[in-house]
Design a protein around this motif. Structure first.
Motif, PDB file in Angstrom:
ATOM      1  N   GLY A  35       0.808  -1.214   0.000  1.00  0.00           N
ATOM      2  CA  GLY A  35       0.000   0.000   0.000  1.00  0.00           C
ATOM      3  C   GLY A  35       0.840   1.263   0.000  1.00  0.00           C
ATOM      4  N   VAL A  36       1.930   1.254   0.748  1.00  0.00           N
ATOM      5  CA  VAL A  36       2.836   2.402   0.778  1.00  0.00           C
ATOM      6  C   VAL A  36       3.478   2.590  -0.603  1.00  0.00           C
ATOM      7  N   ALA A  37       3.885   1.511  -1.220  1.00  0.00           N
ATOM      8  CA  ALA A  37       4.465   1.597  -2.565  1.00  0.00           C
ATOM      9  C   ALA A  37       3.433   2.132  -3.555  1.00  0.00           C
ATOM     10  N   ARG A  38       2.193   1.676  -3.429  1.00  0.00           N
ATOM     11  CA  ARG A  38       1.127   2.162  -4.309  1.00  0.00           C
ATOM     12  C   ARG A  38       0.912   3.656  -4.090  1.00  0.00           C
ATOM     13  N   ALA A  39       0.905   4.096  -2.837  1.00  0.00           N
ATOM     14  CA  ALA A  39       0.735   5.522  -2.543  1.00  0.00           C
ATOM     15  C   ALA A  39       1.836   6.338  -3.219  1.00  0.00           C
ATOM     16  N   ARG A  40       3.047   5.892  -3.122  1.00  0.00           N
ATOM     17  CA  ARG A  40       4.160   6.623  -3.738  1.00  0.00           C
ATOM     18  C   ARG A  40       4.005   6.672  -5.253  1.00  0.00           C
ATOM     19  N   GLN A  41       3.513   5.592  -5.822  1.00  0.00           N
ATOM     20  CA  GLN A  41       3.266   5.530  -7.259  1.00  0.00           C
ATOM     21  C   GLN A  41       2.174   6.542  -7.656  1.00  0.00           C
ATOM     22  N   LEU A  42       1.117   6.613  -6.870  1.00  0.00           N
ATOM     23  CA  LEU A  42       0.028   7.551  -7.169  1.00  0.00           C
ATOM     24  C   LEU A  42       0.476   8.994  -6.999  1.00  0.00           C
ATOM     25  N   ILE A  43       1.256   9.253  -5.972  1.00  0.00           N
ATOM     26  CA  ILE A  43       1.762  10.604  -5.717  1.00  0.00           C
ATOM     27  C   ILE A  43       2.638  11.075  -6.883  1.00  0.00           C
ATOM     28  N   ALA A  44       3.409  10.180  -7.456  1.00  0.00           N
ATOM     29  CA  ALA A  44       4.273  10.530  -8.596  1.00  0.00           C
ATOM     30  C   ALA A  44       3.455  10.852  -9.852  1.00  0.00           C
ATOM     31  N   ARG A  45       2.213  10.373  -9.902  1.00  0.00           N
ATOM     32  CA  ARG A  45       1.272  10.605 -11.001  1.00  0.00           C
ATOM     33  C   ARG A  45       1.819  10.158 -12.349  1.00  0.00           C
ATOM     34  N   GLU A  46       2.585   9.081 -12.321  1.00  0.00           N
ATOM     35  CA  GLU A  46       3.034   8.480 -13.569  1.00  0.00           C
ATOM     36  C   GLU A  46       1.985   7.486 -14.026  1.00  0.00           C
ATOM     37  N   ALA A  47       1.877   7.302 -15.337  1.00  0.00           N
ATOM     38  CA  ALA A  47       0.882   6.377 -15.889  1.00  0.00           C
ATOM     39  C   ALA A  47       1.075   4.984 -15.294  1.00  0.00           C
ATOM     40  N   LEU A  48      -0.042   4.347 -14.962  1.00  0.00           N
ATOM     41  CA  LEU A  48      -0.005   3.009 -14.377  1.00  0.00           C
ATOM     42  C   LEU A  48      -0.088   1.954 -15.465  1.00  0.00           C
ATOM     43  N   ASP A  49       0.529   0.844 -15.198  1.00  0.00           N
ATOM     44  CA  ASP A  49       0.488  -0.317 -16.067  1.00  0.00           C
ATOM     45  C   ASP A  49      -0.877  -0.995 -15.913  1.00  0.00           C
ATOM     46  N   PRO A  50      -1.394  -1.648 -16.959  1.00  0.00           N
ATOM     47  CA  PRO A  50      -2.671  -2.357 -16.822  1.00  0.00           C
ATOM     48  C   PRO A  50      -2.710  -3.336 -15.652  1.00  0.00           C
ATOM     49  N   SER A  79      -9.501   4.722  11.337  1.00  0.00           N
ATOM     50  CA  SER A  79      -9.216   3.286  11.326  1.00  0.00           C
ATOM     51  C   SER A  79      -8.040   2.980  10.393  1.00  0.00           C
ATOM     52  N   ALA A  80      -7.393   1.859  10.669  1.00  0.00           N
ATOM     53  CA  ALA A  80      -6.302   1.398   9.798  1.00  0.00           C
ATOM     54  C   ALA A  80      -6.826   1.167   8.381  1.00  0.00           C
ATOM     55  N   GLY A  81      -8.060   0.680   8.281  1.00  0.00           N
ATOM     56  CA  GLY A  81      -8.662   0.448   6.971  1.00  0.00           C
ATOM     57  C   GLY A  81      -8.833   1.730   6.178  1.00  0.00           C
ATOM     58  N   TYR A  82      -9.224   2.800   6.862  1.00  0.00           N
ATOM     59  CA  TYR A  82      -9.380   4.101   6.211  1.00  0.00           C
ATOM     60  C   TYR A  82      -8.029   4.600   5.699  1.00  0.00           C
ATOM     61  N   ILE A  83      -7.021   4.491   6.520  1.00  0.00           N
ATOM     62  CA  ILE A  83      -5.681   4.931   6.127  1.00  0.00           C
ATOM     63  C   ILE A  83      -5.212   4.137   4.909  1.00  0.00           C
ATOM     64  N   ALA A  84      -5.390   2.833   4.947  1.00  0.00           N
ATOM     65  CA  ALA A  84      -4.995   1.986   3.815  1.00  0.00           C
ATOM     66  C   ALA A  84      -5.773   2.372   2.557  1.00  0.00           C
ATOM     67  N   TRP A  85      -7.077   2.617   2.701  1.00  0.00           N
ATOM     68  CA  TRP A  85      -7.932   2.999   1.563  1.00  0.00           C
ATOM     69  C   TRP A  85      -7.370   4.251   0.886  1.00  0.00           C
ATOM     70  N   LEU A  86      -6.952   5.211   1.710  1.00  0.00           N
ATOM     71  CA  LEU A  86      -6.363   6.435   1.166  1.00  0.00           C
ATOM     72  C   LEU A  86      -5.067   6.150   0.420  1.00  0.00           C
ATOM     73  N   LEU A  87      -4.267   5.235   0.939  1.00  0.00           N
ATOM     74  CA  LEU A  87      -3.002   4.900   0.273  1.00  0.00           C
ATOM     75  C   LEU A  87      -3.229   4.434  -1.161  1.00  0.00           C
ATOM     76  N   TRP A  88      -4.382   3.828  -1.391  1.00  0.00           N
ATOM     77  CA  TRP A  88      -4.720   3.309  -2.725  1.00  0.00           C
ATOM     78  C   TRP A  88      -5.502   4.327  -3.554  1.00  0.00           C
ATOM     79  N   GLY A  89      -5.620   5.557  -3.067  1.00  0.00           N
ATOM     80  CA  GLY A  89      -6.265   6.615  -3.837  1.00  0.00           C
ATOM     81  C   GLY A  89      -7.627   7.038  -3.330  1.00  0.00           C
ATOM     82  N   GLY A  90      -8.120   6.376  -2.281  1.00  0.00           N
ATOM     83  CA  GLY A  90      -9.392   6.760  -1.689  1.00  0.00           C
ATOM     84  C   GLY A  90     -10.587   6.494  -2.604  1.00  0.00           C
ATOM     85  N   ASP A  91     -11.702   7.132  -2.274  1.00  0.00           N
ATOM     86  CA  ASP A  91     -12.926   6.930  -3.053  1.00  0.00           C
ATOM     87  C   ASP A  91     -12.721   7.327  -4.521  1.00  0.00           C
ATOM     88  N   GLU A  92     -11.974   8.393  -4.734  1.00  0.00           N
ATOM     89  CA  GLU A  92     -11.687   8.814  -6.112  1.00  0.00           C
ATOM     90  C   GLU A  92     -10.873   7.754  -6.844  1.00  0.00           C
TER      91      GLU A  92
END
Length: 105
Positions: A35-50, A79-92
């Motif tokens: 999840g932390v790695a995914r967050a860093r990937q999203l923050i960088a805003r580089e195109a994601l692989d399929p 909650s830990a679940g909420y924090i994790a959800w945000l790491l993956w980009g949240g509701d958006e």
């Protein structure tokens, strides 16, 4: 617009991921190293692989139930679940990845 721009995370997803990292640091919980790695990937805003799109889709499908948990989005004690959800980009992130997953078939 380049084809890869279709898979570039939004600014709101990046902001959610940063908020998740900040809350994880403050509260000492939420998310895994993936999840932390995914967050860093999203923050960088580089195109994601399929395959990243498919992984995110699977994450959100498995963890949607977490939204019913205690202290979801509590400003003082999230909650830990909420924090994790945000790491993956949240509701958006979920809305975005659902649409991208349909594009992939």
């Amino acid at each position: 617009m380049a084809e890869t721009d279709n898979f570039r995370p939004t600014a709101k997803m990046a902001a959610n991921a940063q908020k998740g990292l900040d809350l994880r640091e403050k509260h000492g919980r939420g998310g895994t190293h993936v999840g932390v790695a995914r967050a860093r990937q999203l923050i960088a805003r580089e195109a994601l692989d399929p395959r990243d799109i498919k992984s995110m889709y699977s994450y959100f499908a498995r963890h949607a139930v977490d939204k019913q948990g205690r202290n979801w989005a509590d400003p003082d004690k999230p909650s830990a679940g909420y924090i994790a959800w945000l790491l993956w980009g949240g509701d958006e992130g979920k809305t975005w990845v659902d649409a991208k997953r349909k594009m992939l078939g």
